[in-house]
Design an enzyme around this catalytic site. Structure first.
Site, PDB file in Angstrom:
ATOM      1  N   ASP A  32      12.311  -6.604  -8.986  1.00 24.91           N
ATOM      2  CA  ASP A  32      13.043  -7.510  -8.103  1.00 24.91           C
ATOM      3  C   ASP A  32      14.501  -7.072  -8.042  1.00 24.91           C
ATOM      4  OD1 ASP A  32      14.288 -10.064  -7.046  1.00 24.91           O
ATOM      5  OD2 ASP A  32      12.249 -10.791  -7.316  1.00 24.91           O
ATOM      6  N   GLY A  37      15.745 -14.067  -6.039  1.00 23.91           N
ATOM      7  CA  GLY A  37      15.055 -14.461  -7.277  1.00 23.91           C
ATOM      8  C   GLY A  37      16.049 -14.662  -8.413  1.00 23.91           C
ATOM      9  N   ASP A  55      15.111  -2.097  -5.864  1.00 26.82           N
ATOM     10  CA  ASP A  55      15.087  -2.507  -4.460  1.00 26.82           C
ATOM     11  C   ASP A  55      13.909  -1.815  -3.768  1.00 26.82           C
ATOM     12  OD1 ASP A  55      15.669  -2.798  -1.709  1.00 26.82           O
ATOM     13  OD2 ASP A  55      17.805  -2.909  -2.120  1.00 26.82           O
ATOM     14  N   ALA A  76       7.969  -9.008  -2.409  1.00 25.34           N
ATOM     15  CA  ALA A  76       9.413  -8.977  -2.107  1.00 25.34           C
ATOM     16  C   ALA A  76       9.633  -9.217  -0.617  1.00 25.34           C
ATOM     17  CB  ALA A  76       9.999  -7.632  -2.503  1.00 25.34           C
ATOM     18  N   TYR A 144      11.127 -12.287  11.298  1.00 25.95           N
ATOM     19  CA  TYR A 144      10.380 -12.301  10.027  1.00 25.95           C
ATOM     20  C   TYR A 144       8.891 -12.049  10.292  1.00 25.95           C
ATOM     21  CZ  TYR A 144       7.882 -14.691   6.173  1.00 25.95           C
ATOM     22  OH  TYR A 144       7.017 -15.027   5.173  1.00 25.95           O
ATOM     23  N   ILE A 202      16.782 -34.544   7.670  1.00 27.01           N
ATOM     24  CA  ILE A 202      17.131 -34.166   9.046  1.00 27.01           C
ATOM     25  C   ILE A 202      15.983 -33.368   9.648  1.00 27.01           C
ATOM     26  CG2 ILE A 202      18.752 -32.848  10.483  1.00 27.01           C
ATOM     27  CD1 ILE A 202      20.906 -33.790   8.485  1.00 27.01           C
ATOM     28  N   ILE A 203      15.445 -33.919  10.734  1.00 28.79           N
ATOM     29  CA  ILE A 203      14.277 -33.312  11.377  1.00 28.79           C
ATOM     30  C   ILE A 203      14.713 -32.632  12.668  1.00 28.79           C
ATOM     31  CG2 ILE A 203      12.072 -33.847  12.526  1.00 28.79           C
ATOM     32  CD1 ILE A 203      11.708 -36.167  10.552  1.00 28.79           C
ATOM     33  N   ARG A 272      14.694 -26.310  16.699  1.00 25.56           N
ATOM     34  CA  ARG A 272      15.194 -24.999  16.272  1.00 25.56           C
ATOM     35  C   ARG A 272      14.452 -23.896  17.030  1.00 25.56           C
ATOM     36  NH1 ARG A 272      15.173 -24.966  10.019  1.00 25.56           N
ATOM     37  NH2 ARG A 272      12.986 -25.144  10.541  1.00 25.56           N
ATOM     38  N   GLY A 274      12.397 -20.702  17.893  1.00 29.18           N
ATOM     39  CA  GLY A 274      11.376 -19.933  17.169  1.00 29.18           C
ATOM     40  C   GLY A 274      10.450 -20.796  16.333  1.00 29.18           C
TER      41      GLY A 274
HETATM   42  N1  LIG Z   1       7.066 -19.664   0.347  1.00 34.46           N
HETATM   43  C1  LIG Z   1       6.271 -19.754   1.410  1.00 34.46           C
HETATM   44  O1  LIG Z   1       6.038 -20.846   1.955  1.00 34.46           O
HETATM   45  C2  LIG Z   1       5.597 -18.525   1.969  1.00 34.46           C
HETATM   46  C3  LIG Z   1       4.778 -18.670   3.123  1.00 34.46           C
HETATM   47  C4  LIG Z   1       4.172 -17.530   3.651  1.00 34.46           C
HETATM   48  C5  LIG Z   1       4.325 -16.303   3.034  1.00 34.46           C
HETATM   49  N2  LIG Z   1       5.107 -16.195   1.924  1.00 34.46           N
HETATM   50  C6  LIG Z   1       5.264 -14.860   1.332  1.00 34.46           C
HETATM   51  O2  LIG Z   1       5.139 -14.935  -0.082  1.00 34.46           O
HETATM   52  C7  LIG Z   1       6.010 -13.976  -0.686  1.00 34.46           C
HETATM   53  C8  LIG Z   1       6.899 -14.654  -1.722  1.00 34.46           C
HETATM   54  O3  LIG Z   1       7.711 -15.633  -1.076  1.00 34.46           O
HETATM   55  P1  LIG Z   1       8.649 -16.635  -1.883  1.00 34.46           P
HETATM   56  O4  LIG Z   1       8.620 -17.922  -1.157  1.00 34.46           O
HETATM   57  O5  LIG Z   1       8.331 -16.594  -3.330  1.00 34.46           O
HETATM   58  O6  LIG Z   1      10.078 -15.989  -1.610  1.00 34.46           O
HETATM   59  P2  LIG Z   1      11.328 -15.798  -2.616  1.00 34.46           P
HETATM   60  O7  LIG Z   1      12.499 -15.522  -1.733  1.00 34.46           O
HETATM   61  O8  LIG Z   1      11.418 -16.903  -3.587  1.00 34.46           O
HETATM   62  O9  LIG Z   1      10.916 -14.471  -3.387  1.00 34.46           O
HETATM   63  C9  LIG Z   1      11.124 -13.197  -2.824  1.00 34.46           C
HETATM   64  C10 LIG Z   1      11.679 -12.305  -3.914  1.00 34.46           C
HETATM   65  O10 LIG Z   1      11.912 -10.996  -3.338  1.00 34.46           O
HETATM   66  C11 LIG Z   1      13.113 -10.505  -3.915  1.00 34.46           C
HETATM   67  N3  LIG Z   1      13.651  -9.473  -3.030  1.00 34.46           N
HETATM   68  C12 LIG Z   1      14.282  -9.645  -1.843  1.00 34.46           C
HETATM   69  N4  LIG Z   1      14.652  -8.459  -1.351  1.00 34.46           N
HETATM   70  C13 LIG Z   1      14.242  -7.514  -2.242  1.00 34.46           C
HETATM   71  C14 LIG Z   1      14.343  -6.107  -2.294  1.00 34.46           C
HETATM   72  N5  LIG Z   1      14.968  -5.427  -1.311  1.00 34.46           N
HETATM   73  N6  LIG Z   1      13.819  -5.445  -3.354  1.00 34.46           N
HETATM   74  C15 LIG Z   1      13.210  -6.137  -4.360  1.00 34.46           C
HETATM   75  N7  LIG Z   1      13.100  -7.482  -4.382  1.00 34.46           N
HETATM   76  C16 LIG Z   1      13.607  -8.157  -3.325  1.00 34.46           C
HETATM   77  C17 LIG Z   1      14.016 -11.716  -4.039  1.00 34.46           C
HETATM   78  O11 LIG Z   1      15.070 -11.527  -4.970  1.00 34.46           O
HETATM   79  C18 LIG Z   1      13.019 -12.783  -4.486  1.00 34.46           C
HETATM   80  O12 LIG Z   1      12.932 -12.847  -5.892  1.00 34.46           O
HETATM   81  C19 LIG Z   1       6.776 -13.326   0.442  1.00 34.46           C
HETATM   82  O13 LIG Z   1       6.192 -12.090   0.776  1.00 34.46           O
HETATM   83  C20 LIG Z   1       6.648 -14.301   1.599  1.00 34.46           C
HETATM   84  O14 LIG Z   1       6.727 -13.675   2.860  1.00 34.46           O
HETATM   85  C21 LIG Z   1       5.751 -17.278   1.381  1.00 34.46           C
END
Ligand SMILES: NC(=O)c1ccc[n+]([C@@H]2O[C@H](COP(=O)([O-])OP(=O)(O)OC[C@H]3O[C@@H](n4cnc5c(N)ncnc54)[C@H](O)[C@@H]3O)[C@@H](O)[C@H]2O)c1
Length: 313
Positions: A32, A37, A55, A76, A144, A202-203, A272, A274
């Site tokens: 990470d 995170g 990264d 990530a 995204y 807030i909706i 909003r 999108g």
């Molecule tokens: N939370 C949701 O509702 C949800 C819904 C659909 C999909 N997802 C997917 O689940 C996964 C986890 O989501 P989350 O909610 O835990 O998000 P989060 O933001 O809590 O976790 C993402 C992590 O990726 C790390 N990160 C960001 N850029 C990075 C990089 N360049 N290199 C290494 N690490 C990097 C961040 O520091 C973070 O710890 C993601 O792929 C997200 O698209 C989540």
């Protein structure tokens, strides 16, 4: 012992997954960059796992960390809210980062048993029918989602070219402990944080837009079961609750949990850009293939989240 690497393992879902994989008996490496995170998310397991600060945009960082791993869980991400203001870093992390993961998976393919990519229900865009099944065509209403479609295409390409044993899990809205309020927070942390302070949620828009909310422990057990399902290799599956909840209902439930009925009324602002109008997953494929069945109903999950927030903020 299975050696697993979780990109984004210090985030909300990744840190919960790290705990669950440790419980399964795995050797866990968290990779990470800590941009979103937190090390505190890993406080329960910190001494039992390896943490690598790196990264996903940097191939060398990834190459070094993924040597000799049996499974990669690629989580990530830079999220939807970030994509509305900073599209290029979102593309770089979500798309180029995923291609980099595919490249190191190929280099490590003699040993690699699974590559799991966490995609999103957003890849269906403005859906043509509900509930949305995995055969629904791609769409996209934000950068995204587009970056995740591109990530999925790289995963599929590497499966077809090099037989990388990959699985795509499309997650719908996930909530629970460690989902925190940031500038880019999702709807549940935002509403809970306002209601607990006595402020109205807030909706955006009329609140009749719907989402499919799933508690994080259900999503994590779905991700693990999907990774263990041989039939899913080269394929994709939805993970959600299969239940549709409007944003108005969500706000009312949170108000009830805090005992503020009649005292707080949601405020509506402009819609909003999108934002999807409806979202609900068809989870029958996951149920059929690996007996996926979410256990935590929304009200109970929200209560658990509220309890966690009370001692963690
Ligand atoms: N939370 C949701 O509702 C949800 C819904 C659909 C999909 N997802 C997917 O689940 C996964 C986890 O989501 P989350 O909610 O835990 O998000 P989060 O933001 O809590 O976790 C993402 C992590 O990726 C790390 N990160 C960001 N850029 C990075 C990089 N360049 N290199 C290494 N690490 C990097 C961040 O520091 C973070 O710890 C993601 O792929 C997200 O698209 C989540």
């Amino acid at each position: 012992m299975t050696k697993v690497l979780i990109t984004g393992g210090a985030g909300f879902i990744g840190s919960t997954l790290a705990e669950a994989l440790l419980e399964r008996g795995d050797e866990v490496i968290v990779f990470d960059d800590f941009s979103n995170g937190k090390i505190q998310n890993l406080s329960r397991v910190r001494k039992q796992i390896k943490i690598v600060k790196g990264d996903v945009r940097n191939l060398e960082d990834l190459r070094a960390a993924t040597k000799h791993v049996d499974e990669i869980f690629h989580l990530a991400v830079k999220n939807l809210r970030v994509s509305l203001v900073q599209p290029i870093p979102v593309h770089d992390v979500n798309t180029t980062g995923t291609l980099n993961v595919c490249i190191v998976a190929k280099e490590n393919r003699k040993k690699l048993k699974r590559l799991v990519f966490t995609s999103t229900g957003e890849v269906y865009g403005l859906a043509q029918y509900f509930p949305i099944d995995v055969n629904h065509p791609y769409g996209s209403t934000n950068v995204y989602a587009a970056s995740k479609v591109a990530g999925e295409m790289y995963i599929k390409t590497y499966y077809h070219l090099y037989k990388i044993p990959s699985v795509i899990v499309r997650l719908f809205n996930t909530y629970g402990p460690r989902s925190v309020r940031t500038g880019y927070a999702e709807v549940i942390p935002k509403f809970v944080n306002r209601v607990r302070k006595g402020l109205p949620p807030i909706i955006h828009g009329d609140g009749k837009q719907t989402r499919d909310f799933t508690y994080v422990s259900d999503i994590v057990s779905g991700i693990i079961s999907a990774s263990e399902c041989d039939e899913l290799v080269g394929d994709a599956v939805n993970l959600g609750s299969g239940k549709e909840t409007s944003i108005n209902e969500l706000a009312e439930t949170i108000i009830q949990i805090y005992g503020k009925e009649g005292k707080i009324k949601p405020k509506h602002t402009k819609p909003r850009i999108g934002d999807l109008r409806r979202s609900v997953a068809d989870i029958s494929k996951a149920s059929r293939l690996f007996g996926y069945k979410p256990k935590v109903p929304l009200k109970l999950g929200l209560k658990k989240y509220a309890e966690w927030l009370a001692v963690n903020s």
